[in-house]
Design a protein around this motif. Structure first.
Motif, mmCIF file in Angstrom:
data_model
loop_
_atom_site.group_PDB
_atom_site.id
_atom_site.type_symbol
_atom_site.label_atom_id
_atom_site.label_comp_id
_atom_site.label_asym_id
_atom_site.label_seq_id
_atom_site.Cartn_x
_atom_site.Cartn_y
_atom_site.Cartn_z
ATOM 1 N N GLN A 139 9.348 -9.459 5.685
ATOM 2 C CA GLN A 139 8.130 -9.865 5.472
ATOM 3 C C GLN A 139 7.656 -8.964 4.079
ATOM 4 O O GLN A 139 8.118 -7.689 4.268
ATOM 5 C CB GLN A 139 7.083 -9.191 6.621
ATOM 6 N N LYS A 140 7.293 -9.801 3.362
ATOM 7 C CA LYS A 140 6.793 -9.214 1.850
ATOM 8 C C LYS A 140 5.355 -9.017 1.792
ATOM 9 O O LYS A 140 4.594 -9.790 2.340
ATOM 10 C CB LYS A 140 7.261 -10.142 0.774
ATOM 11 N N LEU A 141 4.851 -7.597 1.459
ATOM 12 C CA LEU A 141 3.746 -7.210 1.498
ATOM 13 C C LEU A 141 3.314 -6.863 0.109
ATOM 14 O O LEU A 141 4.119 -6.007 -0.444
ATOM 15 C CB LEU A 141 3.465 -6.202 2.667
ATOM 16 N N THR A 142 2.037 -6.613 -0.239
ATOM 17 C CA THR A 142 1.637 -6.072 -1.469
ATOM 18 C C THR A 142 0.447 -5.152 -1.152
ATOM 19 O O THR A 142 -0.481 -5.748 -0.307
ATOM 20 C CB THR A 142 1.097 -7.167 -2.500
ATOM 21 N N ILE A 143 0.345 -4.117 -1.841
ATOM 22 C CA ILE A 143 -0.647 -3.184 -1.559
ATOM 23 C C ILE A 143 -1.070 -2.441 -2.977
ATOM 24 O O ILE A 143 -0.250 -2.163 -3.832
ATOM 25 C CB ILE A 143 -0.592 -1.985 -0.568
ATOM 26 N N PHE A 144 -2.400 -2.465 -3.283
ATOM 27 C CA PHE A 144 -2.864 -1.731 -4.564
ATOM 28 C C PHE A 144 -2.734 -0.313 -4.454
ATOM 29 O O PHE A 144 -3.055 0.259 -3.507
ATOM 30 C CB PHE A 144 -4.060 -2.138 -5.090
ATOM 31 N N GLU A 145 -2.233 0.390 -5.432
ATOM 32 C CA GLU A 145 -2.222 1.832 -5.374
ATOM 33 C C GLU A 145 -3.503 2.746 -5.189
ATOM 34 O O GLU A 145 -3.979 3.629 -4.708
ATOM 35 C CB GLU A 145 -1.588 2.416 -6.591
ATOM 36 N N SER A 146 -4.588 2.053 -5.594
ATOM 37 C CA SER A 146 -6.028 2.136 -5.503
ATOM 38 C C SER A 146 -6.712 2.178 -4.064
ATOM 39 O O SER A 146 -7.900 2.562 -3.925
ATOM 40 C CB SER A 146 -6.921 1.553 -6.562
ATOM 41 N N ARG A 147 -5.908 1.603 -3.257
ATOM 42 C CA ARG A 147 -6.436 1.367 -1.827
ATOM 43 C C ARG A 147 -6.474 2.747 -1.222
ATOM 44 O O ARG A 147 -5.911 3.631 -1.134
ATOM 45 C CB ARG A 147 -5.386 0.662 -1.017
ATOM 46 N N PRO A 148 -7.703 2.733 -0.507
ATOM 47 C CA PRO A 148 -8.000 4.183 0.181
ATOM 48 C C PRO A 148 -7.148 4.315 1.432
ATOM 49 O O PRO A 148 -6.478 3.486 1.912
ATOM 50 C CB PRO A 148 -9.635 3.935 0.339
ATOM 51 N N LEU A 149 -7.448 5.590 1.706
ATOM 52 C CA LEU A 149 -6.492 5.879 3.061
ATOM 53 C C LEU A 149 -7.299 4.957 4.184
ATOM 54 O O LEU A 149 -8.456 5.171 4.172
ATOM 55 C CB LEU A 149 -6.634 7.362 3.253
ATOM 56 N N GLY A 150 -6.314 4.783 4.982
ATOM 57 C CA GLY A 150 -6.996 4.177 6.467
ATOM 58 C C GLY A 150 -6.896 2.670 6.072
ATOM 59 O O GLY A 150 -7.134 1.839 7.047
ATOM 60 N N THR A 151 -6.261 2.256 4.924
ATOM 61 C CA THR A 151 -6.405 0.686 4.837
ATOM 62 C C THR A 151 -5.329 0.117 5.862
ATOM 63 O O THR A 151 -4.108 0.682 6.016
ATOM 64 C CB THR A 151 -5.848 0.401 3.396
ATOM 65 N N ARG A 152 -5.890 -0.867 6.388
ATOM 66 C CA ARG A 152 -5.108 -1.570 7.411
ATOM 67 C C ARG A 152 -4.360 -2.771 6.804
ATOM 68 O O ARG A 152 -5.299 -3.615 6.321
ATOM 69 C CB ARG A 152 -6.296 -1.767 8.558
ATOM 70 N N ILE A 153 -3.056 -3.071 7.218
ATOM 71 C CA ILE A 153 -2.463 -4.200 6.677
ATOM 72 C C ILE A 153 -1.919 -4.833 7.942
ATOM 73 O O ILE A 153 -0.952 -4.302 8.583
ATOM 74 C CB ILE A 153 -1.275 -3.815 5.827
ATOM 75 N N PRO A 154 -2.279 -5.933 8.423
ATOM 76 C CA PRO A 154 -1.763 -6.421 9.629
ATOM 77 C C PRO A 154 -0.581 -7.151 9.341
ATOM 78 O O PRO A 154 -0.115 -7.697 8.298
ATOM 79 C CB PRO A 154 -3.003 -7.753 9.814
ATOM 80 N N LEU A 155 0.337 -7.196 10.508
ATOM 81 C CA LEU A 155 1.629 -7.733 10.189
ATOM 82 C C LEU A 155 1.865 -8.671 11.339
ATOM 83 O O LEU A 155 1.222 -8.871 12.306
ATOM 84 C CB LEU A 155 2.635 -6.468 10.715
ATOM 85 N N GLU A 156 2.839 -9.743 10.995
ATOM 86 C CA GLU A 156 3.197 -10.631 11.985
ATOM 87 C C GLU A 156 4.062 -10.061 13.105
ATOM 88 O O GLU A 156 4.904 -9.241 13.006
ATOM 89 C CB GLU A 156 4.157 -11.786 11.386
#
Length: 850
Positions: A139-156
């Motif tokens: 599973q390929k995911l992207t996230i910005f470095e600027s995202r704050p702590l606690g950012t939630r990324i749902p997974l399959e």
């Protein structure tokens, strides 16, 4: 359900109590329930089904014990030797029931003689035979470095084909410093994993992360599945778009039209400018079926229906949507739409008929099971609740045996001769609004049983056959009809044997067994047998056979096959076809003097037995012949006074002829000697003596012979007495005969007198100056056919000569025999005699001849 003791002796009473409680619950449920794990090997023990159903092992084979499962699969089988239900082939719970929480195999146990139906439910228990599976290995995911702590990324999440604890998944993320794993519960949809940013990312330090996500099920033993998470850290946009709600719950009806709006997403982005512009799209986590059924407008966020949605195929959908801004790099927000599909009544019921006892015998008892019927409906709720009925009105009814299972049973009596078969239509209706219908038909043929005997059109037939028929001639054909079919309607004919005159009836006639044609085996003789009673039996080929009888009254019609018989003078017995007699006549005899009487009988009947007399040859002298013969009486008398010119010896030949076609004859020769008055008795004395002797012979014991010296007055007195005595005796004889006829009945087949001597008995001849009458007991023998007493013919004629001077005797009526062909069986006599000194009157005497 199996319990094994665990513990000390104190646990045994508890175990026994639990077993009793389970047995009571099972008996009250109305059916047997067993449990078996999926993937069990062939031969795995399931239960003692015969014992639990209360059946003896010895009666399983004779009563045709068998097990049928819906769909025809032979997953389970019964050993008929020990009555044990065992696994016959591989059972995959996921293949049978999918992800349904409950999975059972329904069995119908059938036992015949008498027919019984039992329902058995075998639960297929899930085992942990499927490991959790992810849709992809990476599973390929992207996230910005600027995202704050606690950012939630749902997974399959992973998918496990098992259910219950075997399908309950737990997730574990490999240890790292940036992300921790959280699990979010979905309403009635299980749980899915979510990555939570635990430490601020720095793309320059960590541009990419590789994390291993493992899913573990709750089975024993455990199975696991894993996916590699490739997380790319992007450097750009600080704020990602955000949906109004992370999870949406939407309900929609199935069969919605294309382009129907499901919902419109609403998202926001804290950035400004191009970083605030958003694009909506399906997530890469979305299954292909979702992309097939729905469309999303990437600009407006509208989600519309794109294809037919069927509740029976998919009852829910899970749509993952990515909201991406146009920043550089873009930022992505996520939301999930849970779509629940509502059922509509779009599926018709399905009816399945399993024929058991077709055709049905017409004498089948009420309650006989004809067929088994099962119904189903793919809809749910009220839309899937089905009721059944029969159309049209037939002698059957439906009996519910289990939910959605019915038996078609006989409700009233059958008659194949009225209705040979029924088209039974079973209609199923669900409880939807509006309801939907379905129907199935079965042809129930009614099998014939032998319940109808062959029937003749008449109970009795009258048949006329001429005597002297050719041997083997066809005289009649009997036909019986049987309302049954096939072998039960195949009729055969036979003769009911009995004795006729000491001989078997089969020696006279025979009956062809198939055609019913009746043949005469030998020539029939009317003089021997006037009426032959033949009884024919018709039997069908059923088991047991049924039959009926018909009677043929065969009347043997007379033909002129017997010549007249001349009676010997004095003895009254038959003399043959020609006789010779000598008579003495005084020359002093005047006209009308009776010389003698030629007596004859004929064994035939009717006109064939009606005789007339004529002189065939006369003595020399031609027209001066002084003699003549009475046409019907046979009396030879003088036509004129005799004189000296007449020859002293004259030879008279009398021809006796019947009225048959062709006529038969006999001849009698009378030699007449003319003598002086003192040498011969007066002609009236000879006539009187002849009359007295004839009367005595006919009455069997009457007055004695009269003396030759009696006066003419005495002769009249004796003649009147004799006539009255004979008439009275005749009436008395008829009365006695009628009483004996009705009292004897069938006993009349007793002794019979036969032979020509009895057939030609003595005849009573009464002669006087005015004429003569003859009572001829033409036939004395009894026909041994059981048809009644012998027939007696009375023939009486008026004189053909002018009456004598005796005025004290008057014959009022002329007697004649009724023609047998005109009115068989009845003779009418009228006697009217008026002598001077006696009155004899008998009128309307009816004699029935059988």
């Amino acid at each position: 359900m199996f319990l094994s003791p665990a513990g000390g002796p104190g646990s045994q009473p508890l175990l026994l109590w639990l077993l009793l409680l389970f047995a009571a619950w099972q008996a009250g449920s109305g059916q047997l329930r067993y449990s078996v794990p999926e993937e069990a090997k062939h031969g795995t023990f399931v239960g003692r089904i015969a014992q639990d159903l209360g059946l003896q092992l010895a009666e399983l084979v004779p009563r045709l014990f068998r097990v049928a499962s819906r769909g025809g699969a032979d997953l389970l089988e019964v050993n008929l030797q020990n009555g044990i239900l065992f696994v016959n082939s591989r059972m995959d719970r996921e293949e049978l029931c999918g992800r349904s929480a409950e999975c059972s195999v329904h069995l119908e146990v059938l036992v015949e003689r008498p027919l019984q139906v039992f329902h058995v439910e075998v639960e297929v228990r899930d085992i942990n035979d499927n490991a959790p599976v992810f849709s992809a290995k990476e599973q390929k995911l992207t996230i910005f470095e600027s995202r704050p702590l606690g950012t939630r990324i749902p997974l399959e999440g992973a998918w496990d084909a098992d259910v219950g604890e075997n399908g309950r998944l737990t997730y574990n993320l490999v240890s790292n410093e940036f992300f921790v794993l959280d699990v979010t519960s979905k309403k009635d949809k299980g749980k899915f994993p979510v990555l939570i940013l635990h430490k601020v990312l720095d793309r320059e330090e960590t541009p990419e992360l590789k994390l291993l996500l493992t899913a573990t099920d709750g089975g024993k033993p455990e199975f696991t599945g894993s996916v590699l998470l490739l997380i790319a850290v992007l450097d750009a946009n600080d704020n990602a778009p955000t949906c109004d709600s992370p999870v949406y719950e939407v309900k929609m009806l199935e069969n919605a039209a294309n382009h129907t709006l499901l919902m419109q997403l609403n998202a926001s982005d804290a950035d400004e400018g191009i970083n605030k512009e958003m694009v909506f799209s399906f997530s890469s986590l979305v299954l292909p079926i979702v992309r097939e059924k729905f469309l999303i407008n990437e600009r407006t966020g509208e989600i519309k229906v794109n294809n037919v949605i069927d509740f029976e195929e998919y009852s829910s959908f899970e749509i993952h949507v990515d909201v991406t801004d146009k920043g550089n790099p873009p930022m992505v927000g996520h939301c999930t739409i849970l779509v629940e599909i509502l059922d509509e009544n779009d599926s018709s019921p399905e009816v399945l008929i399993k024929s058991l006892s077709i055709p049905v015998k017409e004498d089948a008892p009420l309650g006989t099971v004809i067929a088994l019927i099962s119904v189903s409906d793919r809809d749910s709720g009220p839309n899937g609740q089905v009721t059944c009925s029969l159309e049209p009105h037939v002698p059957f009814k439906l009996v519910s045996t289990y939910k959605n299972h019915y038996s078609l049973v006989l409700d009233s009596g059958l008659d194949r001769e009225s209705v040979s078969g029924y088209d039974v239509v079973v209609r199923a209706r669900d409880a939807g609004s509006p309801p939907r219908w379905a129907s199935a038909s079965v042809r129930v043929e009614v099998a014939d049983v032998n319940d109808n005997a062959p029937q003749f059109a008449q109970a009795e037939y009258t048949v006329f056959v001429k005597e002297n028929n050719a041997p083997g001639c066809h005289i009649f054909t009997v036909t019986a009809h049987d309302a049954d079919a096939q072998e039960n309607a195949r009729v055969s004919y036979s003769l009911v044997e009995r004795r006729v005159g000491g001989r078997a009836l089969s020696s006279y006639v025979s009956v062809h067994g198939e055609s019913g044609r009746v043949y005469a085996l030998q020539p029939l003789d009317h003089e021997e047998l006037e009426v032959l009673r033949v009884e024919v039996s018709a039997r069908d080929a059923g088991a047991p056979p049924l039959g009926s009888n018909v009677t043929l009254q065969v009347f043997v019609l007379d033909e002129n096959d017997n010549a007249p018989w001349l009676l010997a003078r004095g003895s009254g017995g038959p003399a043959g076809a020609a006789v010779a007699a000598s008579e003495l006549v005084p020359r002093s005899a005047g006209a009308g003097h009776v010389v003698t009487k030629v007596r004859a009988v004929d064994l035939d009947a009717g006109y064939n037995a009606w005789l007339w007399f004529e002189l065939q040859a006369a003595p020399a002298g031609g027209a001066r012949c002084p003699f003549r013969v009475g046409l019907y009486t046979g009396e030879i008398s003088t036509t004129r006074a005799l004189d000296e010119l007449d020859a002293p010896r004259q030879r008279l030949v009398v021809l006796v002829r019947d009225h048959g076609e062709p006529a038969l004859t006999a001849t009698a020769t009378v030699l007449v000697s003319l003598v002086d008055g003192g040498q011969a008795s007066p002609s009236w004395s000879r006539a009187s003596v002849a009359a007295g002797a004839s009367a005595s012979a006919s009455a069997s014991a009457s007055a004695g012979a009269l003396g030759g010296a009696s006066s003419l007055g005495d002769v009249n007195v004796y003649l009147g007495v004799a006539i009255c005595a004979v008439s009275s005796l005749l009436v008395l004889t008829l009365l006695v005969w009628a009483a004996a006829r009705w009292s004897s009945g069938a006993a009349s087949e007793g002794a019979c007198v036969s032979g020509p001597a009895a057939a030609a008995a003595a005849a009573l001849v009464c002669s006087s100056a005015v004429g003569s009458w003859s009572c001829s007991q033409r036939r004395r023998q009894r026909v041994c056919s059981g048809e009644g007493p012998p027939k007696a013919d009375l023939m009486a004629f008026s004189p053909s000569l002018p009456p004598c001077p005796m005025s004290d005797v008057n014959v009022a009526d002329q007697f004649a025999e009724l023609d047998h062909a005109g009115k068989v069986g009845y003779k009418v006599f009228t006697f009217k005699f008026f002598p001077n000194n006696f009155l004899c009157y008998f009128s309307n005497i009816y004699v029935t001849i059988f």
